[in-house]
Design an enzyme around this catalytic site. Structure first.
Site, PDB file in Angstrom:
ATOM      1  CB  THR A 171      -0.846  -0.016   1.289  1.00 58.55           C
ATOM      2  OG1 THR A 171      -1.802  -1.046   1.170  1.00 58.55           O
ATOM      3  CG2 THR A 171      -1.544   1.320   1.533  1.00 58.55           C
ATOM      4  NE  ARG A 199     -10.304  -5.499   3.649  1.00 54.18           N
ATOM      5  CZ  ARG A 199      -9.186  -4.773   3.696  1.00 54.18           C
ATOM      6  NH1 ARG A 199      -8.748  -4.183   2.612  1.00 54.18           N
ATOM      7  NH2 ARG A 199      -8.527  -4.641   4.815  1.00 54.18           N
ATOM      8  N   GLY A 201     -10.989  -1.575   2.911  1.00 52.44           N
ATOM      9  CA  GLY A 201     -10.162  -1.404   4.108  1.00 52.44           C
ATOM     10  C   GLY A 201     -10.131   0.034   4.582  1.00 52.44           C
ATOM     11  CG  ASP A 202      -6.567   1.276   6.556  1.00 53.62           C
ATOM     12  OD1 ASP A 202      -6.480   0.284   5.794  1.00 53.62           O
ATOM     13  OD2 ASP A 202      -5.580   1.936   6.927  1.00 53.62           O
ATOM     14  CB  THR A 222       0.534   0.996   5.213  1.00 54.70           C
ATOM     15  OG1 THR A 222       0.617  -0.357   4.709  1.00 54.70           O
ATOM     16  CG2 THR A 222       1.825   1.319   5.947  1.00 54.70           C
ATOM     17  N   GLY A 223      -1.472  -1.052   6.858  1.00 51.18           N
ATOM     18  CA  GLY A 223      -1.521  -2.178   7.789  1.00 51.18           C
ATOM     19  C   GLY A 223      -2.845  -2.898   7.679  1.00 51.18           C
ATOM     20  N   GLY A 225      -6.219  -3.253   7.666  1.00 54.34           N
ATOM     21  CA  GLY A 225      -7.218  -2.204   7.527  1.00 54.34           C
ATOM     22  C   GLY A 225      -8.395  -2.262   8.491  1.00 54.34           C
TER      23      GLY A 225
HETATM   24  N1  ASP Z   1      -4.411  -1.000   4.817  1.00 55.94           N
HETATM   25  C1  ASP Z   1      -4.607  -1.717   3.590  1.00 55.94           C
HETATM   26  C2  ASP Z   1      -5.966  -2.356   3.614  1.00 55.94           C
HETATM   27  O1  ASP Z   1      -6.358  -2.873   4.639  1.00 55.94           O
HETATM   28  C3  ASP Z   1      -3.593  -2.781   3.363  1.00 55.94           C
HETATM   29  C4  ASP Z   1      -2.162  -2.428   3.667  1.00 55.94           C
HETATM   30  O2  ASP Z   1      -1.857  -1.310   4.059  1.00 55.94           O
HETATM   31  O3  ASP Z   1      -1.297  -3.298   3.504  1.00 55.94           O
HETATM   32  O4  ASP Z   1      -6.606  -2.422   2.594  1.00 55.94           O
END
Ligand code: ASP
Length: 303
Positions: A171, A199, A201-202, A222-223, A225
């Site tokens: 990301t 789906r 995410g954040d 990033t992480g 979500g």
């Molecule tokens: N945060 C992103 C999501 O959940 C994924 C990521 O940052 O690796 O879609």
């Protein structure tokens, strides 16, 4: 004062999957994106322009999980999300569930600037993009062999890939302070490998994956979500700076190493404030990141 920080995702980055040659490619990709955005700031350009420019370079780089090179859904498609926020006006734009938009961050900006809405999804977002003059790309544009192989491993039950491994890390995001004293933040992603279709995410959620407020900070996350949404990560950091008068470093530390850990949320953030202070922290093994300010040289790091 001015400055820029970018990230290319956080997670577990096993040395076996990230050999020296691959690491060099990631570093070069980060350096190119940093320079593209920083050049705009150096010339006195707007933080929003710098953020978009850096993110576009990362979206176009197939190594990163955004734009071309995005991860696949369980069904084998690419669904992209992005958002952007202007710290001076608190205007924001976001787009999610995109399948034909080459640079989702540009569409997020167009939604912010040319529509009365903050977020558009799927077909509605893409029709709006076309009305605004964007060209759609075929879904095959996003395909990369490496991401496809990762999906096949996950479908085959490879549990080593179920966490935030390098398989879907990537990301991308950017936060910037311009010479006029304004902040901006932007984030773009393909989401999590093997995610259920639909789906979200954040990343496109204002306050979770992205937030910018000149009175506090600009943040891109990033992480994992789902947890980042529940913890309203990007806004929480800004609120701690603004209302609890924490330093940026302290606010980021409390959220990344406190709130997120309590919820078992893996990942990290990059943040910058109006003084040009930068914080890049993560609770995962690594986070691809780079920064530069008028007073500090280029820094590129992974672990
Ligand atoms: N945060 C992103 C999501 O959940 C994924 C990521 O940052 O690796 O879609």
């Amino acid at each position: 004062m001015y400055g820029l920080a970018i990230h290319g995702g956080a997670g577990t980055l096993p040395r076996a999957e990230l050999d020296a040659a691959k690491e060099r490619q990631f570093r070069d990709g980060l350096a190119e994106a940093l320079e593209a955005g920083y050049a705009i700031l150096r010339k006195g350009g707007a933080s929003l322009d710098a953020v978009v420019q850096s993110v576009v370079v990362l979206e176009d780089n197939p190594l990163f999980n955004a734009g071309r090179g995005a991860v696949f859904t369980h069904e084998g498609h690419n669904e992209l999300d992005a958002s952007i926020m202007d710290g001076g006006t608190l205007q924001a734009g976001a787009a999610c569930g995109l399948t034909h938009i080459k640079n989702p961050i540009e569409l997020a900006r167009t939604i912010m600037e040319r529509s009365p809405y903050v977020m558009l999804s799927g077909a509605g977002a893409e029709e709006f993009a076309v009305q605004q003059g964007a060209t759609l790309v075929p879904t095959s544009y996003f395909y990369t062999e490496a991401r496809w192989r990762q999906l096949e491993r996950i479908r085959g039950g490879d549990t080593a890939l179920s966490g935030l491994t390098i398989s879907h890390v990537g990301t991308v995001g950017a936060v910037a302070l311009d010479q006029q004293g304004h902040l901006a933040a932007g984030t773009s992603t393909g989401g999590m490998t093997g995610k259920r279709f639909g789906r979200i995410g954040d990343t496109p959620i204002i306050g979770a994956g992205t937030y910018a407020d000149d009175r506090a900070a600009a943040v891109s996350a990033t992480g994992h979500g789902e947890v980042f949404i529940r913890a309203a990560v990007a806004h929480d950091i800004c609120a701690r700076v603004r209302f609890a008068q924490l330093s940026l470093q302290q606010a980021v530390r409390e959220v990344v190493h406190g709130e997120l850990i309590n919820l078992h949320g893996e990942g990290g953030v990059i943040a910058i404030n109006c003084r040009g202070e930068i914080s890049m922290q993560f609770n995962s093994e690594g986070m691809f990141r780079a920064s530069q300010t008028a007073h500090s040289p280029i820094e590129i790091a992974i672990y």
